[in-house]
Design a protein around this motif. Structure first.
Motif, PDB file in Angstrom:
ATOM      1  N   ARG A  73       0.814  -1.221   0.000  1.00  0.00           N
ATOM      2  CA  ARG A  73       0.000   0.000   0.000  1.00  0.00           C
ATOM      3  C   ARG A  73       0.851   1.277   0.000  1.00  0.00           C
ATOM      4  NH1 ARG A  73      -3.053  -3.075   3.554  1.00  0.00           N
ATOM      5  NH2 ARG A  73      -2.132  -2.109   5.387  1.00  0.00           N
ATOM      6  N   GLU A  74       1.921   1.304   0.788  1.00  0.00           N
ATOM      7  CA  GLU A  74       2.639   2.558   1.015  1.00  0.00           C
ATOM      8  C   GLU A  74       4.057   2.602   0.446  1.00  0.00           C
ATOM      9  OE1 GLU A  74       2.595   4.172   4.950  1.00  0.00           O
ATOM     10  OE2 GLU A  74       0.675   3.242   5.430  1.00  0.00           O
ATOM     11  N   GLY A  75       4.566   1.477   0.003  1.00  0.00           N
ATOM     12  CA  GLY A  75       5.974   1.379  -0.360  1.00  0.00           C
ATOM     13  C   GLY A  75       6.442   2.331  -1.436  1.00  0.00           C
ATOM     14  N   GLU A  76       5.666   2.505  -2.477  1.00  0.00           N
ATOM     15  CA  GLU A  76       6.094   3.402  -3.563  1.00  0.00           C
ATOM     16  C   GLU A  76       6.260   4.839  -3.065  1.00  0.00           C
ATOM     17  OE1 GLU A  76       4.584   1.678  -7.740  1.00  0.00           O
ATOM     18  OE2 GLU A  76       2.953   2.059  -6.316  1.00  0.00           O
ATOM     19  N   VAL A  77       5.326   5.282  -2.239  1.00  0.00           N
ATOM     20  CA  VAL A  77       5.414   6.626  -1.669  1.00  0.00           C
ATOM     21  C   VAL A  77       6.606   6.718  -0.722  1.00  0.00           C
ATOM     22  CG1 VAL A  77       4.235   8.288  -0.160  1.00  0.00           C
ATOM     23  CG2 VAL A  77       2.949   7.072  -1.929  1.00  0.00           C
ATOM     24  N   LEU A  78       6.830   5.663   0.051  1.00  0.00           N
ATOM     25  CA  LEU A  78       7.954   5.667   0.984  1.00  0.00           C
ATOM     26  C   LEU A  78       9.294   5.750   0.256  1.00  0.00           C
ATOM     27  CD1 LEU A  78       6.786   3.119   3.689  1.00  0.00           C
ATOM     28  CD2 LEU A  78       7.104   5.579   3.946  1.00  0.00           C
ATOM     29  N   VAL A  79       9.434   5.049  -0.854  1.00  0.00           N
ATOM     30  CA  VAL A  79      10.690   5.120  -1.611  1.00  0.00           C
ATOM     31  C   VAL A  79      10.929   6.554  -2.079  1.00  0.00           C
ATOM     32  CG1 VAL A  79      11.918   4.352  -3.685  1.00  0.00           C
ATOM     33  CG2 VAL A  79      10.671   2.696  -2.296  1.00  0.00           C
ATOM     34  N   GLU A  80       9.871   7.223  -2.523  1.00  0.00           N
ATOM     35  CA  GLU A  80      10.008   8.630  -2.915  1.00  0.00           C
ATOM     36  C   GLU A  80      10.417   9.498  -1.724  1.00  0.00           C
ATOM     37  OE1 GLU A  80       9.979   9.821  -6.007  1.00  0.00           O
ATOM     38  OE2 GLU A  80       9.698   7.744  -6.647  1.00  0.00           O
ATOM     39  N   GLN A  81       9.842   9.196  -0.555  1.00  0.00           N
ATOM     40  CA  GLN A  81      10.219   9.935   0.654  1.00  0.00           C
ATOM     41  C   GLN A  81      11.670   9.651   1.042  1.00  0.00           C
ATOM     42  OE1 GLN A  81       7.345   8.875   3.659  1.00  0.00           O
ATOM     43  NE2 GLN A  81       5.699  10.051   2.690  1.00  0.00           N
TER      44      GLN A  81
END
Length: 199
Positions: free
Chosen positions: A166-174
């Motif tokens: 759910r959140e991994g793609e956004v976390l990589v950007e962060q």
């Protein structure tokens, strides 16, 4: 071997055979942390199946069988400790995942790694859960080494996988944004090198 450890060695082994067995256990334990080598993984898997195959008729219920089980369980415990953050609360997993990402990305930026980890970090983590972490947690659960806590580790691993999806793609950007921000701060705070003037 140093004399000052003679008493410790006497507690660990009394015979040459015990010493060789202990040495092999230490070697296997250290090698268990190598999760990239497919040949070692295959050997470890075969040893697990031999030790825990409940369908096989075995005449060996003695010391050798117990030693085999103990050795393979220790190897898997070392593997679990190596990736323990994946089997704990989401915030712990996220914290250590970010730190590992930063380490890998720094290596890439410094020219010590060939590929940019950010391009595949999201998908790699899913594969890591599916093909390594969750099967490892299931093995530890099946052998009962952690008792009822084994369920907790497996539950955290599967929950972390779901949360990562759910959140991994956004976390990589962060992670990338944080890396760039810290790099800029470090660059701004670094003084230029002192140049000596020679007359």
């Amino acid at each position: 071997m140093e004399d000052r450890y003679a008493e410790l060695r006497a507690c660990i082994y009394q015979t040459e055979e015990d010493l060789l067995r202990f040495r092999q256990l230490v070697v296997n334990t250290v090698m268990a942390t190598d999760i990239v080598d497919r040949e070692l993984q295959a050997l470890r898997k075969a040893r697990w199946e031999t030790a825990f195959d409940s369908t096989a008729e075995t005449l060996d219920d003695g010391v050798e069988s117990k030693d085999r089980k103990a050795t393979i369980v220790i190897e898997h415990l070392i593997q679990a400790s190596d990736v323990a953050h994946t089997m704990q609360h989401w915030y712990i997993y996220k914290k250590w995942n970010e730190r590992f990402f930063m380490e890998c990305y720094r290596a890439f930026k410094d020219g010590r790694a060939d590929s940019d980890p950010s391009t595949n970090w999201y998908k790699s983590e899913i594969g890591f859960f599916d093909y390594y972490v969750i099967p490892l947690a299931r093995k530890l659960q099946s052998c009962g080494v952690f008792g009822v806590s084994s369920n907790e580790y497996l539950n955290y691993a599967t929950a972390n996988r779901e949360e990562w999806v759910r959140e991994g793609e956004v976390l990589v950007e962060q992670f990338l944004a944080t890396f760039k921000e810290k790099s800029a701060q470090l660059k701004a705070s670094t003084y230029p090198p002192i140049v000596e003037l020679h007359e």
